[in-house]
Design a protein around this motif. Sequence first.
Motif: not given
Length: 206
Positions: A49, A83, A86, A93, A95-96, A99-100
Amino acid sequence: NEKLVFSDNDSFATYFFTNIGHLATTAWNVLMSLELVRESGIRFLETNYWEDLAFTYKMVTCVDRAVFLPEVTYSYYCRENTLANYQYRQTISKKEVLRNAATIDVIKSDWHRLLQRSYFSAWLNSVLMTDFFVVTNVIRKRNHIQPFISDSELRDMLHSPLSFWQTIRYGGLRQLMLWTMGEIPPSLCVAMVKNLTGAKTVLLRK
């Protein structure tokens, strides 16, 4: 576009961070010396990410000489459901998103090294505005993020690495506004972002 040559210390980074909205923060459009990579210790983060973003933000601060070429030498094909895109998917998600945000936090952690650089204010503005961009898009696509992302999590994304007085000394009015949004109550922060951008939670269509 004409060829641009940078040969003075900090001139390349100054141009980069003051024109960030018009430049690509990717690694695939850059040719750099292996010696630069080895001596500066630049490395990609172990993440899927925005690793290009973190790499580029560090790389430009380590470069003394650079040339921008006007020729188009690389074609990039952007596929759906990747990704990197997104925000265009029906289900995102959480989570993505986090994480970014974590990648941007790594970039923020470099502030001590850059504090005395002439371009520091532009660097800080660029980083904090990236956070603001992410939060704005998350608010707009909030119904698509699973599980739900809270106001507190959104507010924490806007947290500045500087103190209030450091922001006054090294930043400007925009950085102070962004610093404030990262410190006020979460619901007020989200309301402020919506008011500034007209952001609304919307449904995406295929």
